[in-house]
Design a protein around this motif. Structure first.
Motif, PDB file in Angstrom:
ATOM      1  N   TYR A 237       0.801  -1.227   0.000  1.00 55.92           N
ATOM      2  CA  TYR A 237       0.000   0.000   0.000  1.00 55.92           C
ATOM      3  C   TYR A 237       0.835   1.279   0.000  1.00 55.92           C
ATOM      4  CZ  TYR A 237      -3.733  -3.250   1.090  1.00 55.92           C
ATOM      5  OH  TYR A 237      -4.617  -4.305   1.036  1.00 55.92           O
ATOM      6  N   GLY A 238       2.089   1.176   0.444  1.00 57.78           N
ATOM      7  CA  GLY A 238       2.953   2.352   0.435  1.00 57.78           C
ATOM      8  C   GLY A 238       3.837   2.424  -0.778  1.00 57.78           C
ATOM      9  N   GLY A 239       3.848   1.330  -1.572  1.00 54.07           N
ATOM     10  CA  GLY A 239       4.609   1.318  -2.807  1.00 54.07           C
ATOM     11  C   GLY A 239       6.035   0.830  -2.676  1.00 54.07           C
ATOM     12  N   SER A 240       6.525   0.640  -1.432  1.00 51.61           N
ATOM     13  CA  SER A 240       7.910   0.225  -1.232  1.00 51.61           C
ATOM     14  C   SER A 240       8.080  -0.255   0.195  1.00 51.61           C
ATOM     15  CB  SER A 240       8.854   1.405  -1.488  1.00 51.61           C
ATOM     16  OG  SER A 240      10.147   1.146  -0.977  1.00 51.61           O
ATOM     17  N   PRO A 241       8.976  -1.252   0.417  1.00 52.64           N
ATOM     18  CA  PRO A 241       9.266  -1.667   1.790  1.00 52.64           C
ATOM     19  C   PRO A 241       9.881  -0.541   2.622  1.00 52.64           C
ATOM     20  CG  PRO A 241      10.084  -3.294   0.219  1.00 52.64           C
ATOM     21  CD  PRO A 241       9.678  -2.096  -0.572  1.00 52.64           C
ATOM     22  N   ASP A 242      10.400   0.472   1.951  1.00 53.51           N
ATOM     23  CA  ASP A 242      11.009   1.607   2.639  1.00 53.51           C
ATOM     24  C   ASP A 242      10.020   2.741   2.891  1.00 53.51           C
ATOM     25  OD1 ASP A 242      13.539   0.360   2.638  1.00 53.51           O
ATOM     26  OD2 ASP A 242      13.875   1.026   0.575  1.00 53.51           O
ATOM     27  N   ALA A 243       8.769   2.567   2.493  1.00 50.50           N
ATOM     28  CA  ALA A 243       7.752   3.597   2.752  1.00 50.50           C
ATOM     29  C   ALA A 243       7.519   3.717   4.253  1.00 50.50           C
ATOM     30  CB  ALA A 243       6.449   3.234   2.045  1.00 50.50           C
ATOM     31  N   THR A 244       7.047   4.865   4.686  1.00 46.60           N
ATOM     32  CA  THR A 244       6.706   5.006   6.101  1.00 46.60           C
ATOM     33  C   THR A 244       5.369   4.342   6.372  1.00 46.60           C
ATOM     34  OG1 THR A 244       5.512   7.097   5.854  1.00 46.60           O
ATOM     35  CG2 THR A 244       7.908   7.222   6.164  1.00 46.60           C
ATOM     36  N   LEU A 245       5.200   3.871   7.598  1.00 48.17           N
ATOM     37  CA  LEU A 245       3.911   3.289   7.970  1.00 48.17           C
ATOM     38  C   LEU A 245       2.826   4.364   7.994  1.00 48.17           C
ATOM     39  CD1 LEU A 245       2.588   0.631   8.678  1.00 48.17           C
ATOM     40  CD2 LEU A 245       3.083   1.078  11.089  1.00 48.17           C
ATOM     41  N   GLN A 246       3.214   5.599   8.260  1.00 44.10           N
ATOM     42  CA  GLN A 246       2.258   6.697   8.239  1.00 44.10           C
ATOM     43  C   GLN A 246       1.648   6.856   6.856  1.00 44.10           C
ATOM     44  OE1 GLN A 246       3.182  10.478  10.287  1.00 44.10           O
ATOM     45  NE2 GLN A 246       2.991  11.451   8.296  1.00 44.10           N
ATOM     46  N   ASP A 247       2.482   6.878   5.809  1.00 47.50           N
ATOM     47  CA  ASP A 247       1.965   6.993   4.448  1.00 47.50           C
ATOM     48  C   ASP A 247       1.138   5.768   4.079  1.00 47.50           C
ATOM     49  OD1 ASP A 247       3.186   9.447   4.136  1.00 47.50           O
ATOM     50  OD2 ASP A 247       4.955   8.635   3.114  1.00 47.50           O
ATOM     51  N   THR A 248       1.577   4.608   4.544  1.00 47.01           N
ATOM     52  CA  THR A 248       0.843   3.379   4.264  1.00 47.01           C
ATOM     53  C   THR A 248      -0.533   3.411   4.914  1.00 47.01           C
ATOM     54  OG1 THR A 248       2.943   2.165   4.181  1.00 47.01           O
ATOM     55  CG2 THR A 248       0.930   0.868   4.490  1.00 47.01           C
ATOM     56  N   PHE A 249      -0.590   3.875   6.159  1.00 52.55           N
ATOM     57  CA  PHE A 249      -1.857   3.969   6.877  1.00 52.55           C
ATOM     58  C   PHE A 249      -2.826   4.901   6.159  1.00 52.55           C
ATOM     59  CE2 PHE A 249      -4.722   5.723  10.029  1.00 52.55           C
ATOM     60  CZ  PHE A 249      -5.087   4.633  10.777  1.00 52.55           C
ATOM     61  N   VAL A 250      -2.333   6.032   5.692  1.00 55.14           N
ATOM     62  CA  VAL A 250      -3.181   6.981   4.980  1.00 55.14           C
ATOM     63  C   VAL A 250      -3.706   6.348   3.691  1.00 55.14           C
ATOM     64  CG1 VAL A 250      -3.231   9.196   3.768  1.00 55.14           C
ATOM     65  CG2 VAL A 250      -2.065   9.006   5.961  1.00 55.14           C
ATOM     66  N   ALA A 251      -2.846   5.604   2.998  1.00 54.20           N
ATOM     67  CA  ALA A 251      -3.275   4.955   1.759  1.00 54.20           C
ATOM     68  C   ALA A 251      -4.370   3.924   2.025  1.00 54.20           C
ATOM     69  CB  ALA A 251      -2.080   4.286   1.089  1.00 54.20           C
ATOM     70  N   ILE A 252      -4.294   3.247   3.173  1.00 57.71           N
ATOM     71  CA  ILE A 252      -5.278   2.212   3.493  1.00 57.71           C
ATOM     72  C   ILE A 252      -6.604   2.811   3.934  1.00 57.71           C
ATOM     73  CG2 ILE A 252      -5.813   0.340   5.111  1.00 57.71           C
ATOM     74  CD1 ILE A 252      -2.795  -0.300   5.142  1.00 57.71           C
ATOM     75  N   THR A 253      -6.547   3.810   4.820  1.00 60.07           N
ATOM     76  CA  THR A 253      -7.766   4.313   5.467  1.00 60.07           C
ATOM     77  C   THR A 253      -8.261   5.645   4.926  1.00 60.07           C
ATOM     78  OG1 THR A 253      -6.581   5.544   7.190  1.00 60.07           O
ATOM     79  CG2 THR A 253      -7.016   3.202   7.612  1.00 60.07           C
ATOM     80  N   GLY A 254      -7.379   6.407   4.264  1.00 58.10           N
ATOM     81  CA  GLY A 254      -7.759   7.738   3.805  1.00 58.10           C
ATOM     82  C   GLY A 254      -7.744   8.780   4.893  1.00 58.10           C
ATOM     83  N   HIS A 255      -7.251   8.426   6.096  1.00 57.04           N
ATOM     84  CA  HIS A 255      -7.203   9.349   7.219  1.00 57.04           C
ATOM     85  C   HIS A 255      -5.782   9.820   7.427  1.00 57.04           C
ATOM     86  CE1 HIS A 255     -11.324   8.540   8.735  1.00 57.04           C
ATOM     87  NE2 HIS A 255     -11.109   7.344   8.231  1.00 57.04           N
ATOM     88  N   GLY A 256      -5.603  11.105   7.587  1.00 59.44           N
ATOM     89  CA  GLY A 256      -4.292  11.663   7.847  1.00 59.44           C
ATOM     90  C   GLY A 256      -3.852  11.408   9.269  1.00 59.44           C
ATOM     91  N   PRO A 257      -2.539  11.504   9.531  1.00 53.36           N
ATOM     92  CA  PRO A 257      -2.018  11.205  10.867  1.00 53.36           C
ATOM     93  C   PRO A 257      -2.529  12.145  11.932  1.00 53.36           C
ATOM     94  CG  PRO A 257      -0.343  12.219   9.480  1.00 53.36           C
ATOM     95  CD  PRO A 257      -1.490  11.885   8.594  1.00 53.36           C
ATOM     96  N   ARG A 258      -2.768  13.409  11.614  1.00 55.74           N
ATOM     97  CA  ARG A 258      -3.251  14.323  12.647  1.00 55.74           C
ATOM     98  C   ARG A 258      -4.635  13.917  13.103  1.00 55.74           C
ATOM     99  NH1 ARG A 258      -2.406  20.650  12.089  1.00 55.74           N
ATOM    100  NH2 ARG A 258      -0.316  19.821  12.319  1.00 55.74           N
ATOM    101  N   GLN A 259      -5.488  13.518  12.157  1.00 60.38           N
ATOM    102  CA  GLN A 259      -6.826  13.053  12.537  1.00 60.38           C
ATOM    103  C   GLN A 259      -6.730  11.859  13.472  1.00 60.38           C
ATOM    104  OE1 GLN A 259      -8.000  12.882   8.216  1.00 60.38           O
ATOM    105  NE2 GLN A 259      -9.993  13.290   9.128  1.00 60.38           N
ATOM    106  N   GLN A 260      -5.777  10.987  13.202  1.00 57.10           N
ATOM    107  CA  GLN A 260      -5.676   9.784  13.998  1.00 57.10           C
ATOM    108  C   GLN A 260      -5.052  10.040  15.348  1.00 57.10           C
ATOM    109  OE1 GLN A 260      -2.757   7.002  12.947  1.00 57.10           O
ATOM    110  NE2 GLN A 260      -3.729   5.294  13.949  1.00 57.10           N
ATOM    111  N   GLU A 261      -3.945  10.819  15.412  1.00 61.68           N
ATOM    112  CA  GLU A 261      -3.173  10.896  16.620  1.00 61.68           C
ATOM    113  C   GLU A 261      -3.721  11.903  17.619  1.00 61.68           C
ATOM    114  OE1 GLU A 261       0.955  11.340  15.976  1.00 61.68           O
ATOM    115  OE2 GLU A 261       1.093   9.648  14.613  1.00 61.68           O
ATOM    116  N   SER A 262      -4.412  12.930  17.155  1.00 61.79           N
ATOM    117  CA  SER A 262      -4.858  13.951  18.090  1.00 61.79           C
ATOM    118  C   SER A 262      -6.291  13.765  18.548  1.00 61.79           C
ATOM    119  CB  SER A 262      -4.727  15.340  17.437  1.00 61.79           C
ATOM    120  OG  SER A 262      -5.574  15.433  16.317  1.00 61.79           O
ATOM    121  N   ALA A 263      -6.967  12.800  17.966  1.00 63.02           N
ATOM    122  CA  ALA A 263      -8.373  12.595  18.289  1.00 63.02           C
ATOM    123  C   ALA A 263      -8.518  11.942  19.649  1.00 63.02           C
ATOM    124  CB  ALA A 263      -9.032  11.711  17.217  1.00 63.02           C
TER     125      ALA A 263
END
Length: 267
Positions: A237-263
């Motif tokens: 989902y991130g396009g590479s084993p070196d992708a960040t999990l943050q970018d991968t998470f956004v690709a999977i769920t469509g939710h940005g990290p700020r929405q997830q971490e500050s909620a």
């Protein structure tokens, strides 16, 4: 979804769901979770705010009864044998539950007594846990005098009093400084390595999930949407084993990290 072998499973669920009554109509917090957790693994259970991860955790720890579905936890049926489930799991809630006026030693001994250890056994187990979790120097200190990282170590020690086969950690490093977070990561690894304890971890820190988890399960809208190892999900989902999990998470769920971490804590 399940990718582990049933014979090695310490936790399995089938169509596990929970619906809350509400003034505007029923709210489906969890819509049907099919999950297998293998004995000895560290599982990262992730999801955006409102995904259903905390409600799932509360069902699996017997705090909320499911609306439908079934689960077997540490060899016992969640619905018909909740007491046996509780005897075999440890649970560290996000909010904690220490008495600020009690000493570290007293809290550890009291927890042992709750699990029907004799006074002598509870004292011995308290000393053992204090040594394992680097709390020996703090045994005489009151809980209100502990730092955030020290409180977390004590709460985990208490959850390990009865040597559970499965340890649930709900957002264990929320509010801790980077050094305390790193120390807690090392502690979780040691618990799994030394005691062969399975760890079920919910976290909103994606670097934490990447560092600790053997496998990740991502939930959204009350269902599992994807699961796999961190490197596998990054590749898919991130396009590479070196992708960040943050970018991968956004690709999977469509939710940005700020929405997830500050909620706030979600259902």
């Amino acid at each position: 979804m399940a990718s582990t072998t049933a014979s090695a499973a310490i936790l399995t669920t089938h169509d596990l769901a929970l619906t809350f009554p509400a003034r505007g109509g029923p709210v489906e917090a969890v819509r049907g979770i099919d999950l297998t957790v293998e004995a000895g693994e560290i599982l990262g259970f992730l999801g955006p705010n409102g995904a259903g991860k905390s409600t799932t955790l509360r069902m699996l720890t017997t705090l909320l009864p499911p609306t439908r579905g079934s689960a077997t936890v540490a060899g016992h049926d969640l619905a018909t044998e909740p007491r046996e489930v509780r005897r075999r799991i440890g649970f560290v809630a996000q909010s904690g539950g220490l008495d600020p006026e009690e000493s570290v030693h007293a809290e550890l001994v009291l927890q042992g007594r709750f699990y029907r250890l004799s006074r002598v056994e509870a004292e011995a187990r308290a000393e053992e846990l204090a040594a394992e979790l680097e709390l020996t120097a703090l045994l005489g200190r009151r809980c209100r005098e502990l730092s955030g990282g020290q409180r977390r170590r004590l709460e985990i020690a208490m959850a390990l009093t009865h040597r559970p086969r499965l340890l649930f950690l709900d957002e264990p490093t929320t509010g801790l400084d980077p050094g305390s977070r790193a120390d807690l990561w090392d502690l979780v690894r040691r618990i799994r390595a030394r005691q062969r304890t399975t760890v079920f971890l919910t976290t909103h820190y994606l670097d934490e999930a990447d560092a600790l988890a053997d496998r990740l399960v991502v939930v959204d809208h009350g269902r599992i949407v994807v699961e796999g190892t961190p490197s596998d999900l990054k590749r898919r989902y991130g396009g590479s084993p070196d992708a960040t999990l943050q970018d991968t998470f956004v690709a999977i769920t469509g939710h940005g990290p700020r929405q997830q971490e500050s909620a706030p804590l979600a259902l």
